[in-house]
Each structure stands twice: as C-alpha cells, then as structure tokens.
Write a protein that holds these residues in place. Structure first.
Motif, PDB file in Angstrom:
ATOM      1  N   ASP A  81       0.838  -1.197   0.000  1.00  0.00           N
ATOM      2  CA  ASP A  81       0.000   0.000   0.000  1.00  0.00           C
ATOM      3  C   ASP A  81       0.877   1.252   0.000  1.00  0.00           C
ATOM      4  O   ASP A  81       1.992   1.263   0.528  1.00  0.00           O
ATOM      5  CB  ASP A  81      -0.903   0.028   1.235  1.00  0.00           C
ATOM      6  N   GLY A  82       0.322   2.313  -0.587  1.00  0.00           N
ATOM      7  CA  GLY A  82       1.003   3.600  -0.567  1.00  0.00           C
ATOM      8  C   GLY A  82       2.301   3.627  -1.343  1.00  0.00           C
ATOM      9  O   GLY A  82       3.267   4.268  -0.916  1.00  0.00           O
ATOM     10  N   VAL A  83       2.375   2.910  -2.429  1.00  0.00           N
ATOM     11  CA  VAL A  83       3.589   2.896  -3.241  1.00  0.00           C
ATOM     12  C   VAL A  83       3.657   4.168  -4.074  1.00  0.00           C
ATOM     13  O   VAL A  83       2.703   4.520  -4.763  1.00  0.00           O
ATOM     14  CB  VAL A  83       3.606   1.646  -4.158  1.00  0.00           C
ATOM     15  N   GLU A  84       4.784   4.866  -4.000  1.00  0.00           N
ATOM     16  CA  GLU A  84       4.931   6.098  -4.771  1.00  0.00           C
ATOM     17  C   GLU A  84       5.226   5.817  -6.237  1.00  0.00           C
ATOM     18  O   GLU A  84       4.727   6.496  -7.114  1.00  0.00           O
ATOM     19  CB  GLU A  84       6.044   6.963  -4.158  1.00  0.00           C
ATOM     20  N   GLN A  85       6.056   4.811  -6.483  1.00  0.00           N
ATOM     21  CA  GLN A  85       6.396   4.438  -7.845  1.00  0.00           C
ATOM     22  C   GLN A  85       5.821   3.060  -8.146  1.00  0.00           C
ATOM     23  O   GLN A  85       5.842   2.177  -7.294  1.00  0.00           O
ATOM     24  CB  GLN A  85       7.922   4.410  -8.034  1.00  0.00           C
ATOM     25  N   PRO A  86       5.278   2.849  -9.355  1.00  0.00           N
ATOM     26  CA  PRO A  86       4.727   1.537  -9.682  1.00  0.00           C
ATOM     27  C   PRO A  86       5.795   0.448  -9.691  1.00  0.00           C
ATOM     28  O   PRO A  86       6.928   0.665 -10.143  1.00  0.00           O
ATOM     29  CB  PRO A  86       4.129   1.751 -11.080  1.00  0.00           C
ATOM     30  N   LEU A  87       5.432  -0.716  -9.163  1.00  0.00           N
ATOM     31  CA  LEU A  87       6.347  -1.845  -9.110  1.00  0.00           C
ATOM     32  C   LEU A  87       6.376  -2.557 -10.449  1.00  0.00           C
ATOM     33  O   LEU A  87       5.410  -2.507 -11.221  1.00  0.00           O
ATOM     34  CB  LEU A  87       5.912  -2.817  -8.013  1.00  0.00           C
ATOM     35  N   ASN A  88       7.482  -3.259 -10.677  1.00  0.00           N
ATOM     36  CA  ASN A  88       7.586  -4.095 -11.863  1.00  0.00           C
ATOM     37  C   ASN A  88       6.992  -5.460 -11.544  1.00  0.00           C
ATOM     38  O   ASN A  88       7.503  -6.184 -10.684  1.00  0.00           O
ATOM     39  CB  ASN A  88       9.050  -4.233 -12.296  1.00  0.00           C
ATOM     40  N   LEU A  89       5.915  -5.797 -12.226  1.00  0.00           N
ATOM     41  CA  LEU A  89       5.258  -7.071 -11.982  1.00  0.00           C
ATOM     42  C   LEU A  89       6.038  -8.197 -12.643  1.00  0.00           C
ATOM     43  O   LEU A  89       6.665  -8.013 -13.695  1.00  0.00           O
ATOM     44  CB  LEU A  89       3.828  -7.027 -12.530  1.00  0.00           C
ATOM     45  N   LYS A  90       5.995  -9.372 -12.016  1.00  0.00           N
ATOM     46  CA  LYS A  90       6.719 -10.520 -12.517  1.00  0.00           C
ATOM     47  C   LYS A  90       5.753 -11.555 -13.078  1.00  0.00           C
ATOM     48  O   LYS A  90       4.696 -11.816 -12.491  1.00  0.00           O
ATOM     49  CB  LYS A  90       7.555 -11.152 -11.397  1.00  0.00           C
ATOM     50  N   ALA A  91       6.134 -12.159 -14.182  1.00  0.00           N
ATOM     51  CA  ALA A  91       5.333 -13.198 -14.818  1.00  0.00           C
ATOM     52  C   ALA A  91       5.708 -14.554 -14.231  1.00  0.00           C
ATOM     53  O   ALA A  91       6.881 -14.953 -14.250  1.00  0.00           O
ATOM     54  CB  ALA A  91       5.552 -13.183 -16.327  1.00  0.00           C
ATOM     55  N   LYS A  92       4.742 -15.294 -13.708  1.00  0.00           N
ATOM     56  CA  LYS A  92       4.988 -16.612 -13.121  1.00  0.00           C
ATOM     57  C   LYS A  92       5.052 -17.704 -14.173  1.00  0.00           C
ATOM     58  O   LYS A  92       5.717 -18.719 -13.989  1.00  0.00           O
ATOM     59  CB  LYS A  92       3.888 -16.942 -12.103  1.00  0.00           C
ATOM     60  N   ALA A  93       4.304 -17.516 -15.287  1.00  0.00           N
ATOM     61  CA  ALA A  93       4.280 -18.544 -16.327  1.00  0.00           C
ATOM     62  C   ALA A  93       4.003 -17.890 -17.660  1.00  0.00           C
ATOM     63  O   ALA A  93       3.291 -16.882 -17.737  1.00  0.00           O
ATOM     64  CB  ALA A  93       3.240 -19.609 -16.013  1.00  0.00           C
ATOM     65  N   VAL A  94       4.560 -18.486 -18.710  1.00  0.00           N
ATOM     66  CA  VAL A  94       4.374 -17.997 -20.067  1.00  0.00           C
ATOM     67  C   VAL A  94       4.190 -19.204 -20.973  1.00  0.00           C
ATOM     68  O   VAL A  94       4.865 -20.228 -20.790  1.00  0.00           O
ATOM     69  CB  VAL A  94       5.566 -17.148 -20.549  1.00  0.00           C
ATOM     70  N   VAL A  95       3.291 -19.065 -21.966  1.00  0.00           N
ATOM     71  CA  VAL A  95       3.086 -20.146 -22.919  1.00  0.00           C
ATOM     72  C   VAL A  95       2.696 -19.544 -24.268  1.00  0.00           C
ATOM     73  O   VAL A  95       1.979 -18.530 -24.325  1.00  0.00           O
ATOM     74  CB  VAL A  95       2.013 -21.138 -22.439  1.00  0.00           C
ATOM     75  N   ALA A  96       3.203 -20.152 -25.326  1.00  0.00           N
ATOM     76  CA  ALA A  96       2.762 -19.790 -26.669  1.00  0.00           C
ATOM     77  C   ALA A  96       1.451 -20.523 -26.929  1.00  0.00           C
ATOM     78  O   ALA A  96       1.429 -21.744 -27.158  1.00  0.00           O
ATOM     79  CB  ALA A  96       3.825 -20.169 -27.696  1.00  0.00           C
ATOM     80  N   ALA A  97       0.356 -19.800 -26.906  1.00  0.00           N
ATOM     81  CA  ALA A  97      -0.955 -20.428 -26.809  1.00  0.00           C
ATOM     82  C   ALA A  97      -1.628 -20.665 -28.147  1.00  0.00           C
ATOM     83  O   ALA A  97      -2.271 -21.701 -28.345  1.00  0.00           O
ATOM     84  CB  ALA A  97      -1.867 -19.582 -25.920  1.00  0.00           C
ATOM     85  N   HIS A  98      -1.504 -19.752 -29.087  1.00  0.00           N
ATOM     86  CA  HIS A  98      -2.289 -19.833 -30.318  1.00  0.00           C
ATOM     87  C   HIS A  98      -1.421 -19.490 -31.521  1.00  0.00           C
ATOM     88  O   HIS A  98      -0.268 -19.045 -31.396  1.00  0.00           O
ATOM     89  CB  HIS A  98      -3.491 -18.877 -30.238  1.00  0.00           C
ATOM     90  N   ASP A  99      -2.030 -19.703 -32.689  1.00  0.00           N
ATOM     91  CA  ASP A  99      -1.345 -19.400 -33.939  1.00  0.00           C
ATOM     92  C   ASP A  99      -1.615 -17.981 -34.415  1.00  0.00           C
ATOM     93  O   ASP A  99      -0.953 -17.506 -35.338  1.00  0.00           O
ATOM     94  CB  ASP A  99      -1.790 -20.382 -35.033  1.00  0.00           C
ATOM     95  N   LYS A 100      -2.615 -17.312 -33.819  1.00  0.00           N
ATOM     96  CA  LYS A 100      -2.944 -15.937 -34.191  1.00  0.00           C
ATOM     97  C   LYS A 100      -3.217 -15.133 -32.929  1.00  0.00           C
ATOM     98  O   LYS A 100      -3.060 -15.638 -31.804  1.00  0.00           O
ATOM     99  CB  LYS A 100      -4.161 -15.906 -35.131  1.00  0.00           C
ATOM    100  N   ASP A 101      -3.635 -13.887 -33.109  1.00  0.00           N
ATOM    101  CA  ASP A 101      -3.849 -12.980 -31.975  1.00  0.00           C
ATOM    102  C   ASP A 101      -4.833 -13.570 -30.979  1.00  0.00           C
ATOM    103  O   ASP A 101      -5.835 -14.204 -31.348  1.00  0.00           O
ATOM    104  CB  ASP A 101      -4.382 -11.638 -32.459  1.00  0.00           C
ATOM    105  N   ILE A 102      -4.557 -13.313 -29.698  1.00  0.00           N
ATOM    106  CA  ILE A 102      -5.465 -13.731 -28.625  1.00  0.00           C
ATOM    107  C   ILE A 102      -6.437 -12.586 -28.364  1.00  0.00           C
ATOM    108  O   ILE A 102      -6.028 -11.453 -28.076  1.00  0.00           O
ATOM    109  CB  ILE A 102      -4.685 -14.087 -27.352  1.00  0.00           C
ATOM    110  N   ASN A 103      -7.741 -12.883 -28.461  1.00  0.00           N
ATOM    111  CA  ASN A 103      -8.780 -11.854 -28.332  1.00  0.00           C
ATOM    112  C   ASN A 103      -9.391 -11.779 -26.943  1.00  0.00           C
ATOM    113  O   ASN A 103      -9.856 -10.713 -26.536  1.00  0.00           O
ATOM    114  CB  ASN A 103      -9.900 -12.112 -29.342  1.00  0.00           C
ATOM    115  N   CYS A 104      -9.432 -12.900 -26.217  1.00  0.00           N
ATOM    116  CA  CYS A 104     -10.202 -12.915 -24.966  1.00  0.00           C
ATOM    117  C   CYS A 104      -9.636 -13.952 -24.009  1.00  0.00           C
ATOM    118  O   CYS A 104      -9.000 -14.931 -24.420  1.00  0.00           O
ATOM    119  CB  CYS A 104     -11.677 -13.196 -25.258  1.00  0.00           C
ATOM    120  N   LEU A 105      -9.926 -13.723 -22.711  1.00  0.00           N
ATOM    121  CA  LEU A 105      -9.490 -14.621 -21.637  1.00  0.00           C
ATOM    122  C   LEU A 105     -10.581 -14.734 -20.604  1.00  0.00           C
ATOM    123  O   LEU A 105     -11.395 -13.814 -20.423  1.00  0.00           O
ATOM    124  CB  LEU A 105      -8.219 -14.090 -20.966  1.00  0.00           C
ATOM    125  N   ALA A 106     -10.585 -15.882 -19.903  1.00  0.00           N
ATOM    126  CA  ALA A 106     -11.502 -16.073 -18.784  1.00  0.00           C
ATOM    127  C   ALA A 106     -10.873 -17.047 -17.804  1.00  0.00           C
ATOM    128  O   ALA A 106     -10.283 -18.065 -18.216  1.00  0.00           O
ATOM    129  CB  ALA A 106     -12.849 -16.595 -19.259  1.00  0.00           C
TER     130      ALA A 106
END
Length: 882
Positions: free
Chosen positions: A474-499
């Motif tokens: 709380d009360g952070v003056e500067q935005p933190l750099n978020l870290k990615a826990k997992a990455v995957v190449a999911a599709h052959d074209k643009d990803i439009n939506c997530l749920a």
C-alpha cells in the motif's frame, strides 16, 4: 434450494451519449442545461447528469456559433451555410431564419433585453439584428480579419458593444449613433475573450499574446497589462459575494495580504496549460494557480482549455477542454491549503469508440470504461459524471478487468497497444504496478476469481502470461515491476479474450485462429482445445456452476462446450453478424450476447431460445459488463453510447398483475354501467379497457333506440381527444363488414357532427384511416341504392294489381275528391228530375203508367248502385303514401 427465477426482460436506460464534438456551446441563464454542437445537430444537455433533453437536427451543416436568449426560450445558431436560424426550445421548431454574412459566422451574442442579436463573421463584419423582424439594425465594419469575440455591455442602460478580432484590436461601438467610439491596439495577437468588471467601467481583454489588458470605459484609456505567460482562451471576472470572492477574502486574511482598495478586480484566466489561475488587477499578481491540470490527454495538440464561463447562482466555474470535456470547479475551504479548487463534476462530451468496460467496487456504483484513448475513464453511475481518469499508457487501452482483493482494495488491470499491462488502485487513483514483457498489443486481461492474487494477460504476440500480485504494497509512490509466473505460446494468431474459472484452476483463451484453449493454472498446461467455430473467437467465459465454457465467434454463432472432453454441447444462432460478447446470467441458466449487428440478445440455455432482442445501438457492440450482485448490464460500442440495462422481470410481473386487477374492477364497473343504462360511462370504460367488441355492442344499443343522438353525442364528448384515433380504427374495422356497417356509419356520422374539420385533420394518421373508410362506404351506399331501385318494380306490380294506389300529390287528391262530390250531386238531381216528370206524365198519360214506373225504378236502382260502388272503392283503396 430455492428455484431460480428466469429473467424475461431488461429495461434500457441510455446513460451516456455523445453530445459535444467540439466547437460552440451556450449555457442557460440558470445553468441547468447547455446547448452543444454535436456533429450536424444541436444537443440540449442537462448539466447535472449529462442526459440529453432534446436534439435539434439542422440541414446537415456544422455549426460555428450558438447563443441563447436571456429567458432561455430561443436558441440562435449559425453554420457554414451563412444562415442564421432561430429555434423555439419548447417545440424545437425553426421559427425564422435569414441569411446573415457572406462568410461563416464565428461568434454570437444576445442583448440583455433579448430583442437584439449580434453576429460576427470571418469577413471582419459585425451585424446586429432585430430578433423578431430578422432585419439588420446595425452594421459595424472596421476589423481587418476574423472577428473572434463580441459582447454587449451587461448593463442595459449602457448602449455599448465590444468586438475583438484576429487583427489584435478591440473596438467599442455606440448602439445609438452606430459609430466606433474607440479602438484598443495594445494586443499583439488575436483577441480571444472579453469581460466587464462588476461596476461596468473596466473592460478586460485576453488574447493569444499571453496578456490581459484593462481598459477604462470612462475615457476609453488604457489602464494596465497583466502578464500571464500563457496563451489565453478565456477571461472571467469574479463577482463580489460569490463563493470565489468569499474564499479569496479568507485567503487574503490568512496570507496577511490586505486588499488594495475597492477598485481592485479579481479575474480568472484559462488557456493552453489546462490550469485555472486567479489574478488581482491592482497588483497584477497571480493569487492562485492549480498545481496540476485535470486534463489527462497526453497529446500536446489536445491539451488545454478552449473556453470558460462563470455559472450563475454561485454554481462555480465551467471550463471546456479541447478533448470535448466540461469541467465544473467549485472553491472549498481546505485546512492545509488556504484556497483550493475541486473538480465537482466532469462531463465527457465524446467518448469515441468504446472497446471494453467493467463494473467497479463492491457496490458496483462505478463503471471503468476503455475507449480509443490512452486513459481509462471511471464513471459514477448515479450522475454519469467521470469521477477520475487513469492515465499512464502511451497507446490506446484495449482491455481491462476489475476485482476487489482479499485485503479490500479495488484493483483495475489494463492492457494496451504499448505492449504493457498496468495495475491500478481505485482509492489512490494511481498505478501500482507495470508488467513488461509482451512483444505485441495486449488484447485481453483477466483477474483471478477466487484468490485474487494473480491475473492473466493475452497478446497479439500469441502468448499467455500469468502475473503475480504478491509483494504489492500500500502507498507505493512508484509503480512496481510485476513478474510473470508462467508464459506459454498459446495460439497461432492474436489472442482476443481470456476467462479464469471460478475456482482459479483453469484459464480459457480465445483467438483469431478459430479455436479456444483451456489451460491448467498456474503452470499453463494445456487441457483441451475447443474446435468448431468457422471464424475467430471474440469472447469466452466459464459457467459459474457447470463444467462448461461459452464462446462467441465471428461466424455469428454462440457455442457451449464441455470442459471434460471438449465437445460442443449447444449451438445458438440468431445474430446476423459477428457475436462479440457473451456472458452467463442467472447462475448459468441464461446468458446475454451482443454483436456487430448492434443487437443485445437474452437467451435461455435449456430451451435454446432467444427470449428477448434489444436494438439500442447504432453500431457494433464491443463491450459488455455484468454486475455480480444486481446482474445489471452495461453495453457500449462504436456509436460511443453506453446503455445501462436493469432487470425488470419482477416489475413487469407486478405491473401485469396490477393491470389484471384493474381490468377486473373496470370490467365489473362496465357491467354495472350497462345495467344502469349509463352509456356515457360504459363507453368511456370500454375505451380504457380497449374492448372494441363491447364498444360495438354499446353503440349498437344506442343505434336501436329512438332519439339516441343526444346520448350518443354525450358519450362521444366524454372521449378524450387522443382516443378518437382509436375510435376511427375501430370504425374502419366495423365498416368492412356488411352486418356491422350500419352502426359504423351511425358512429361516423355523429363524430363528424361533433368534431370540426380542423380537429379531425390534426388527428395523427387520419389520412390513412379515411382512405380505409371511403371505399367500403361507397360500397355500402351503392348496395342501398340497388335495393331502393329494386323496390320500384314491386311498387309498379302492386299498383297494376290495384292493391295500392299510385303516388299522387295533395293537389291531385283534392281535385279527385271535389270531382267525386260533384258526380254524386248530379246523380241526385237527375233522380229528382225524373221523379217530377214521371208524376206529371202520370196525370196526362195514365195508360202508360205501369211501363213508366218500371222504367223509373230501374233508373233509381242503377243510380243507387253507382253511388254505392264509388263509396266502396274509396274505402277499400290502399294508399301507397300510407
């Protein structure tokens, strides 16, 4: 478990519409509404909640100047057609128009009396017009360029007029002598705004040369120049007794600065910097300056204010921005700052295309909206005012999602074309985290549903990333750099939506490659691929109760899939174009969809039925938000309109029950009126209940009664003017049937006797109704004429059979009677004469006595028979007239 009540209907409330696209505007005298130029129309907007009161459509031209009359009854407009138009705001009709200048009108001003209208043109001319007559009363020429600012003196006793132009001059005109009294030449650039001091003797002029000049109207001399170091667009004087003046007086006392005297003037300037500043004329110093601008547009071209107006009745200051926003400022007392301006209300005139939006907060009183801009605008749904703006992205924001964390913080995540994701905190209205790593535009984001400790993003680089929220402070003056826990190449074209699944175990992604993939969290292991759509998938969502996923595609279909084996369970068809959004309702038993056809549809899963279709958008519906508590809907699209939808199923049910109850009571009242022979009341109730059959029975009953015209007229007079159209519709239907036409003609005859032709013509759609009545009426009267002609043969036959007498007039009848009496009298005289002759002959010719007696007897008998025959014929004759 209680059974679910399926939703059957939603009521749409157009909450946010486009009402200002830049250019001229006019504020009413009480500040309650604003007349704004919107493309080729004029919108009358409520200043409290941005709702559109009315729209004036002109002749397909952009407006260059607007003005309101002092009583707010008339609106004056001018455009590129050089026509000056006067509109009546009560009827929205153009009451008069005339051609003004030979060039576009750039400014307008109305006199305090409301009788004079001044217009300034791009040709350097200024004309003053009589509003009622539409003729020119004054022609002021002298400027060498565009006249950008004009003003009447606010004091009606001072007949002065001021004009400022692009030639850097200000001219003062006398309305009586029609002469130029003075020309002020201290500006070095175009004059953009003018104002008069409260006492009416000091003129303030502001220009793009970054100065404000003060002029004395006693001798038309120059007084002072105030350097502002900013290109100015508007200057406004502060009236004594206003909240601004009171706050400034308190500010002067706390700062230890004493007023220089009664002659000092406080005024406000706004310009290219987008901040409000307050100045003192005597010391030529700035008393107050906003620390930061409330304009959040990052493009330098659109920064700054274009105009400012002091609102009446101490409602504050209205500033208009170059990006079509109306900002309402009010002064407040602040313990830390001696003087502070707060932004009380922000009305956004133009939102451009709306690409995504979500409800915000526990109570869902706010709506976060992403448009074709770099910011996210958060709206207060009670007043539809933009509460605040989240600025930080450098490119257009494409998607967003909201949640309330386990600690109670309201978070917003956004994805943009700048390839970054940003995490925002609603309370502090600042960015608390930035996720960098995608190589393409981020087109989809989704928060965790259960733990609220991560979110997933999908990009046009065809990858999915899971971002952790651990370590967020709380009360952070500067935005933190978020870290990615997992990455995957999911599709052959643009990803439009997530749920994300309700239990945070799965995530589903939809892509332009026509497939939807389900992944196991948190390591993004593929579970199943959903194949079957023929076009790209625009929306995915998990069912809240079942193990299934709903997808919406560009192939105009919506499909429900099984998570276990990836099979298609149901397919829904009904949209005529791409389906862009689909979301579950009523614990997964229903869903709502919207598409590129501008339609919003409500479906029931079990029956595969579309139970309601709504057409409230004029273009693609890109955004759909559903409230988790109230299941209120919000839709937005390419038409820049946000519609709120409220579930009115229970209201409709109650309304139907109430109407049914009222119908029963009215029906009983109708029967009582019929039994009491109160036809006036009975007909009125039949109209209210919309029962044409009962109405026909009542009219038929009156038709059968003799001398029923008075009762009929009384019953028709009791009918409201608006119900005569309905009566004409009923009569038109009755008139088509031969068995009912006599009653229809009877009603029609009485209506034409009651209503004058002028009122009949005013009935909406009367032409079409009469066109339906005339042919059948001709047919009925033709049939009656044929029947009448057929009776002539019968009359002729009966007359020939001596059953009836021919029709004769009264004169012929009198002649026949007199002739009959004369015949009887002659017969009696003849009998008496014969008897007298026989007596004489009896004395002279006795031998012939017996033969003459027999002869006289025969004559007497024949005469008697003749008279009796005439009398008998007269008695037995049947008169045709009778």
């Amino acid at each position: 478990m209680a059974s679910l009540t399926l939703k059957k209907n939603y009521r749409c409330v157009p909450s946010l519409e486009q009402f200002y696209t830049g250019g001229p505007f006019a504020v009413s005298s009480d500040g309650s509404f604003i007349a704004c130029a919107c493309d080729e129309s004029i919108r009358i907007v409520d200043s409290s909640n941005a709702s559109i009161r009315s729209t004036i459509d002109s002749d397909a031209e952009a407006h260059t100047a607007l003005a309101l009359s002092p009583d707010d009854k008339l609106l004056f407009s001018a455009g590129h057609s050089h026509q000056i138009r006067v509109w009546d705001l009560s009827t929205l009709n153009n009451v008069r128009s005339w051609k003004g200048h030979n060039s576009p009108v750039m400014a307008m001003a109305c006199h305090v009396s409301g009788g004079l209208l001044a217009t300034a043109g791009a040709d350097g001319n200024v004309f003053v017009w009589d509003v009622d007559g539409g003729f020119c009363t004054h022609s002021f020429k002298g400027h060498k360029g565009v006249v950008s600012s004009i003003m009447f003196h606010p004091d009606p006793d001072k007949l002065l007029f001021f004009s400022g132009g692009a030639d850097a001059t200000v001219r003062v005109w006398d309305l009586l002598t029609k002469e130029c009294l003075a020309t002020f030449r201290k500006h070095e650039s175009a004059v953009t705004s003018m104002a008069i001091s409260e006492d009416g003797w000091i003129l303030l002029t502001a220009g793009r040369d970054k100065v404000v000049n003060l002029w004395d109207l006693h001798d038309y001399g120059f007084k002072k120049t105030v350097l502002t170091y900013e290109v100015l667009e508007a200057v406004c004087t502060i009236r004594s007794g206003s909240p601004f003046a009171s706050s400034l007086a308190l500010f002067s006392q706390q700062s230890g600065k004493k007023a220089s005297g009664s002659s000092e003037i406080h005024f406000i300037t706004v310009g290219e910097r987008g901040i409000v500043r307050i100045w003192n004329s005597e010391r030529a110093v700035c008393l107050f300056e906003q620390k930061s601008s409330d304009i959040t547009d990052s493009s330098d071209m659109d920064r700054g204010f274009t105009s400012a107006v002091m609102l009446p009745f101490d409602q504050g200051l209205l500033c208009v921005t170059a990006d079509q926003q109306f900002l309402f400022y009010s002064p407040v007392e602040h313990p830390e700052e001696m003087f502070k301006l707060i932004l009380s209300r922000r009305l956004v005139g133009y939102n451009e295309e709306i690409v995504d939006m979500k409800f915000l907060g526990e109570e869902e009183q706010f709506l976060a909206v992403a448009t074709n801009l770099e910011q996210v605008r958060v709206y207060d749904l009670t007043a539809m005012s933009c509460s605040y703006v989240l600025a930080g992205h450098t490119e257009t924001v494409l998607c967003l999602d909201t949640c309330v964390s386990s600690s109670g913080r309201t978070l917003i995540v956004t994805g943009s074309k700048d390839n970054n994701v940003r995490l925002w905190e609603s309370e502090s209205r600042c960015c608390v985290g930035v996720g960098v790593g995608h190589m393409g535009a981020v087109g989809a984001v989704a928060f965790s549903k259960k733990q609220k400790n991560f979110f997933v993003s999908g990009s046009s680089d065809r990858t999915l990333k899971v971002w952790s929220l651990d370590g967020l402070l709380d009360g952070v003056e500067q935005p933190l750099n978020l870290k990615a826990k997992a990455v995957v190449a999911a599709h052959d074209k643009d990803i439009n939506c997530l749920a994300v699944a309700p239990n945070d175990s799965l995530v589903c992604s939809g892509s332009q490659d026509r497939t939807a993939c389900i992944w196991r969290l948190p390591d993004l292991v593929s579970v199943v691929v959903l194949k079957g759509h023929k076009r790209g998938i625009w929306s995915v969502e998990f069912s809240p109760v079942e193990q299934c996923v709903i997808t919406a595609s560009g192939d105009k279909t919506i499909k429900i899939w099984s998570i276990s084996d990836g099979s298609c369970l149901k397919t829904f068809e009904g949209h005529t174009s791409s389906v862009l959004r689909a979301s579950f309702l009523t614990r997964g038993t229903q869903f709502v969809s919207c598409g590129a056809d501008g339609l919003v549809k409500l479906w029931t899963v079990k029956t595969n039925e579309c139970i309601a279709t709504y057409d409230k958008h004029e273009d693609k519906v890109w955004a759909l938000a559903i409230g988790k508590k109230t299941e209120m809907l919000a839709t937005g699209g390419s038409d820049a309109v946000i519609n709120l939808w409220y579930d009115c199923t229970s209201d409709d049910k109650e309304e139907a029950f109430r109407k049914e109850e009222e119908g029963v009571l009215k029906g009983q009242e109708l029967e009582n009126a019929v039994s009491d022979a109160d036809y006036t009341k009975a007909i009125q109730i039949a109209f209210e209940l919309r029962r044409p059959h009962k109405l026909f029975e009542l009219f038929a009953e009156l038709f059968r009664k003799r001398e029923a015209e008075n009762q009929m007229d009384k019953a028709l007079n009791a009918i409201g003017k608006g119900e005569f159209r309905l009566l004409f519709e009923y009569v038109r239907e009755w008139n088509t049937k031969p068995k009912l036409c006599h009653v229809a003609q009877f009603v029609l005859f009485r209506v034409f006797n009651i209503l004058p032709p002028t009122e009949i013509i005013e009935i909406k759609g009367i032409g079409e109704l009469l066109e339906g009545l005339i042919p059948y009426s001709h047919r009925h009267f033709s049939r009656i004429d044929r029947h009448v002609r057929s009776t002539f043969l019968l009359d002729y036959t009966l007359t020939g059979m001596s059953v009836i007498e021919p029709e004769i007039n009264a004169k012929e009848r009198e002649e026949d009677e007199s002739l009959m009496h004369s015949d009887v009298k002659d017969t009696d005289d003849m009998i008496l004469t014969e008897n007298f002759d026989s007596e004489q002959k009896q004395t002279s010719e006795e031998p012939k006595e017996s033969s003459k007696k027999r002869k006289s007897k025969k004559t007497k008998e024949s005469s008697s028979k003749k008279v009796k025959g005439v009398a008998y014929t007269k008695v037995d004759a049947i008169s045709l007239q009778a």
